[in-house]
Design an enzyme around this catalytic site. Sequence first.
Site, PDB file in Angstrom:
ATOM      1  N   PRO A 100       0.818  -1.228   0.000  1.00 26.95           N
ATOM      2  CA  PRO A 100       0.000   0.000   0.000  1.00 26.95           C
ATOM      3  C   PRO A 100       0.850   1.276   0.000  1.00 26.95           C
ATOM      4  O   PRO A 100       0.502   2.263  -0.644  1.00 26.95           O
ATOM      5  CB  PRO A 100      -0.834  -0.126   1.272  1.00 26.95           C
ATOM      6  CG  PRO A 100      -0.937  -1.607   1.502  1.00 26.95           C
ATOM      7  CD  PRO A 100       0.356  -2.199   1.007  1.00 26.95           C
ATOM      8  N   ASP A 138      12.545  -5.709 -16.148  1.00 29.31           N
ATOM      9  CA  ASP A 138      13.045  -5.302 -17.477  1.00 29.31           C
ATOM     10  C   ASP A 138      12.433  -6.209 -18.550  1.00 29.31           C
ATOM     11  O   ASP A 138      11.960  -5.744 -19.583  1.00 29.31           O
ATOM     12  CB  ASP A 138      14.576  -5.440 -17.555  1.00 29.31           C
ATOM     13  CG  ASP A 138      15.290  -4.267 -16.898  1.00 29.31           C
ATOM     14  OD1 ASP A 138      14.633  -3.252 -16.631  1.00 29.31           O
ATOM     15  OD2 ASP A 138      16.512  -4.391 -16.650  1.00 29.31           O
ATOM     16  N   GLN A 180     -13.094   8.698 -30.688  1.00 31.66           N
ATOM     17  CA  GLN A 180     -13.417   9.918 -31.452  1.00 31.66           C
ATOM     18  C   GLN A 180     -13.943   9.557 -32.846  1.00 31.66           C
ATOM     19  O   GLN A 180     -14.930  10.123 -33.309  1.00 31.66           O
ATOM     20  CB  GLN A 180     -12.140  10.782 -31.562  1.00 31.66           C
ATOM     21  CG  GLN A 180     -12.403  12.237 -31.867  1.00 31.66           C
ATOM     22  CD  GLN A 180     -13.193  12.918 -30.768  1.00 31.66           C
ATOM     23  OE1 GLN A 180     -13.183  12.494 -29.613  1.00 31.66           O
ATOM     24  NE2 GLN A 180     -13.911  13.961 -31.129  1.00 31.66           N
ATOM     25  N   GLU A 192       4.112  -2.403 -13.864  1.00 27.47           N
ATOM     26  CA  GLU A 192       5.524  -2.724 -14.163  1.00 27.47           C
ATOM     27  C   GLU A 192       6.312  -1.437 -14.378  1.00 27.47           C
ATOM     28  O   GLU A 192       7.191  -1.345 -15.241  1.00 27.47           O
ATOM     29  CB  GLU A 192       5.620  -3.719 -15.332  1.00 27.47           C
ATOM     30  CG  GLU A 192       4.874  -5.010 -14.974  1.00 27.47           C
ATOM     31  CD  GLU A 192       5.401  -6.283 -15.590  1.00 27.47           C
ATOM     32  OE1 GLU A 192       6.552  -6.310 -16.038  1.00 27.47           O
ATOM     33  OE2 GLU A 192       4.633  -7.259 -15.588  1.00 27.47           O
TER      34      GLU A 192
HETATM   35  C1  LIG Z   1      -4.012  -3.509 -12.335  1.00 26.81           C
HETATM   36  C2  LIG Z   1      -2.686  -3.515 -11.645  1.00 26.81           C
HETATM   37  C3  LIG Z   1      -1.931  -4.684 -11.612  1.00 26.81           C
HETATM   38  C4  LIG Z   1      -0.696  -4.712 -10.938  1.00 26.81           C
HETATM   39  N1  LIG Z   1      -0.016  -5.890 -10.831  1.00 26.81           N
HETATM   40  C5  LIG Z   1       1.046  -5.973  -9.971  1.00 26.81           C
HETATM   41  C6  LIG Z   1       1.661  -7.223  -9.665  1.00 26.81           C
HETATM   42  O1  LIG Z   1       1.268  -8.286 -10.195  1.00 26.81           O
HETATM   43  N2  LIG Z   1       2.666  -7.249  -8.747  1.00 26.81           N
HETATM   44  C7  LIG Z   1       3.114  -6.116  -8.134  1.00 26.81           C
HETATM   45  O2  LIG Z   1       4.027  -6.207  -7.304  1.00 26.81           O
HETATM   46  N3  LIG Z   1       2.579  -4.902  -8.421  1.00 26.81           N
HETATM   47  C8  LIG Z   1       1.542  -4.810  -9.310  1.00 26.81           C
HETATM   48  N4  LIG Z   1       0.972  -3.582  -9.583  1.00 26.81           N
HETATM   49  C9  LIG Z   1       1.508  -2.383  -8.956  1.00 26.81           C
HETATM   50  C10 LIG Z   1       2.124  -1.418  -9.941  1.00 26.81           C
HETATM   51  O3  LIG Z   1       3.349  -1.900 -10.417  1.00 26.81           O
HETATM   52  C11 LIG Z   1       2.226  -0.052  -9.223  1.00 26.81           C
HETATM   53  O4  LIG Z   1       0.901   0.446  -9.147  1.00 26.81           O
HETATM   54  C12 LIG Z   1       3.134   0.929  -9.924  1.00 26.81           C
HETATM   55  O5  LIG Z   1       4.462   0.502  -9.852  1.00 26.81           O
HETATM   56  C13 LIG Z   1       3.036   2.340  -9.320  1.00 26.81           C
HETATM   57  O6  LIG Z   1       3.071   2.322  -7.928  1.00 26.81           O
HETATM   58  P1  LIG Z   1       1.930   3.112  -7.106  1.00 26.81           P
HETATM   59  O7  LIG Z   1       0.610   2.666  -7.652  1.00 26.81           O
HETATM   60  O8  LIG Z   1       2.157   2.902  -5.668  1.00 26.81           O
HETATM   61  O9  LIG Z   1       2.123   4.614  -7.487  1.00 26.81           O
HETATM   62  P2  LIG Z   1       3.165   5.665  -6.798  1.00 26.81           P
HETATM   63  O10 LIG Z   1       4.516   5.063  -6.777  1.00 26.81           O
HETATM   64  O11 LIG Z   1       2.581   6.148  -5.529  1.00 26.81           O
HETATM   65  O12 LIG Z   1       3.147   6.830  -7.876  1.00 26.81           O
HETATM   66  C14 LIG Z   1       2.159   7.873  -7.885  1.00 26.81           C
HETATM   67  C15 LIG Z   1       2.589   8.883  -8.943  1.00 26.81           C
HETATM   68  O13 LIG Z   1       3.864   9.454  -8.579  1.00 26.81           O
HETATM   69  C16 LIG Z   1       4.794   9.256  -9.644  1.00 26.81           C
HETATM   70  N5  LIG Z   1       6.125   9.028  -9.092  1.00 26.81           N
HETATM   71  C17 LIG Z   1       6.495   8.200  -8.093  1.00 26.81           C
HETATM   72  N6  LIG Z   1       7.824   8.251  -7.908  1.00 26.81           N
HETATM   73  C18 LIG Z   1       8.316   9.130  -8.808  1.00 26.81           C
HETATM   74  C19 LIG Z   1       9.617   9.629  -9.119  1.00 26.81           C
HETATM   75  N7  LIG Z   1      10.685   9.225  -8.437  1.00 26.81           N
HETATM   76  N8  LIG Z   1       9.735  10.542 -10.112  1.00 26.81           N
HETATM   77  C20 LIG Z   1       8.643  10.976 -10.792  1.00 26.81           C
HETATM   78  N9  LIG Z   1       7.396  10.548 -10.551  1.00 26.81           N
HETATM   79  C21 LIG Z   1       7.233   9.633  -9.573  1.00 26.81           C
HETATM   80  C22 LIG Z   1       4.287   8.024 -10.389  1.00 26.81           C
HETATM   81  O14 LIG Z   1       4.805   7.969 -11.716  1.00 26.81           O
HETATM   82  C23 LIG Z   1       2.791   8.256 -10.336  1.00 26.81           C
HETATM   83  O15 LIG Z   1       2.424   9.167 -11.326  1.00 26.81           O
HETATM   84  C24 LIG Z   1      -0.218  -3.535 -10.321  1.00 26.81           C
HETATM   85  C25 LIG Z   1      -0.972  -2.343 -10.383  1.00 26.81           C
HETATM   86  C26 LIG Z   1      -2.193  -2.331 -11.011  1.00 26.81           C
HETATM   87  C27 LIG Z   1      -2.981  -1.049 -11.013  1.00 26.81           C
END
Ligand SMILES: Cc1cc2nc3c(=O)[nH]c(=O)nc-3n(C[C@H](O)[C@H](O)[C@H](O)COP(=O)(O)OP(=O)(O)OC[C@H]3O[C@@H](n4cnc5c(N)ncnc54)[C@H](O)[C@@H]3O)c2cc1C
Length: 377
Positions: A126, A238, A334, A361
């Site tokens: 989370p 990657d 569109q 990813e």
């Molecule tokens: C449908 C779905 C399936 C998924 N499947 C998996 C899975 O199988 N296993 C798994 O482990 N995870 C999974 N994920 C997690 C996914 O990889 C993460 O949601 C993603 O890496 C982004 O993390 P976050 O959602 O916590 O966003 P955050 O990291 O909180 O990011 C929020 C915003 O801040 C930006 N941000 C954060 N850090 C920086 C930075 N240093 N510089 C610039 N901008 C930044 C992000 O780009 C984004 O716009 C899944 C997510 C979804 C929605």
Amino acid sequence: MDLTGEQADILNMVKDLSTNEIAPRAAHYDRTEEFPAENIKKMAKLGLMGILIPREYDGAGLDSVTYAMIIEEISKACASTGAIASVHNSLAPCMIEKWGTDEQKEKYIPPMARGEVIGSFAATEPNAGTDLGSMKATAVLDGDDYIINGAKTFITAGPRTKTSIVFALTDPEKGFRGISAFIAESSYKGFEVGSILEKMGIRASETSELIFTDMPVPKGNLLGKEGEGFKIALSSIDGGRIGISAQAVGIAQASLEQSISYAKERVQFGKPIARLQGIQWMVAEMATKIEASRLLTVNAAHLKDKGVRFGKEAAMAKLFSSETAVFCTNKAIQIHGGYGYMRDRVVERLYRDAKITEIYEGTSEAQKLVIASNILR
Ligand SMILES: Cc1cc2nc3c(=O)[nH]c(=O)nc-3n(C[C@H](O)[C@H](O)[C@H](O)COP(=O)(O)OP(=O)(O)OC[C@H]3O[C@@H](n4cnc5c(N)ncnc54)[C@H](O)[C@@H]3O)c2cc1C
């Protein structure tokens, strides 16, 4: 692109499956959010759940270029199935193949490669997404077991998985250098599926929380060495990004094909809208971006197959292809006008499915960090 005879045969087989079996069920799975078990069963029968895995472990032993073409085709038909196939094929079994011991490989890879077991990748928490180094899950060695406590979220196929690569801190003092990777079985005591999350798109891919409470994982299920988890996660992702890039190309291609046939049949001002320059320009831009996205994807896959560094190219491919998918599905709606906004149109689903490719990813911003760090090193 020139295909080898083997690639052409495989692609024909996959196209047949996608067109006749997977595409007709895609709207149903989207509406019901039901896991597309039938699709996975059919793919498994054709060896498409162990695409990159060597034959000695019951895989298809194919290269990454063929893998990308397969994921594009499947995702064009059903992006939810494409998501499951991409995450399963490119992460858990490949990670064990690359980092595992002989015992781990023999025990865990074949059932995944045969598609009998769905693999998952459990890193996100989370409060730890892009910043995986801030994860809180812990693994404490106690006799012959590591005891894992923690909560993961957004895990693709979480409720279906039987073999999950779980990341947890063995040395919390060291931050990301203290992360280790473990092979966990869903049958272990303390392994619990939390909420199944409702989503905007790829609604049938069953995304859930996974909760671990005093879960004992045998010492022998440590993947790699203690503290190597972060490196294992990044290097595996990657490869995963090639799959997500291919998924994005598939979604974009589907939106282009829907747009072409609609533009030819929809008549306004006494002629098909395909003859209006405004529509032609949208179609031309879509087709050009898709071509570029496909080439970037194949380029990254080709470098991976050659065994050279491909992290920057995979990030470029994923960044560009995911933006292409969002661009093309938007334009497709569109082109369809009001009809494109209706739930019964394929492009409405594609528009919702496309967005995830810019997020999982690694977000687009994370891809730019990878690209820049490679260029400015
Ligand atoms: C449908 C779905 C399936 C998924 N499947 C998996 C899975 O199988 N296993 C798994 O482990 N995870 C999974 N994920 C997690 C996914 O990889 C993460 O949601 C993603 O890496 C982004 O993390 P976050 O959602 O916590 O966003 P955050 O990291 O909180 O990011 C929020 C915003 O801040 C930006 N941000 C954060 N850090 C920086 C930075 N240093 N510089 C610039 N901008 C930044 C992000 O780009 C984004 O716009 C899944 C997510 C979804 C929605």
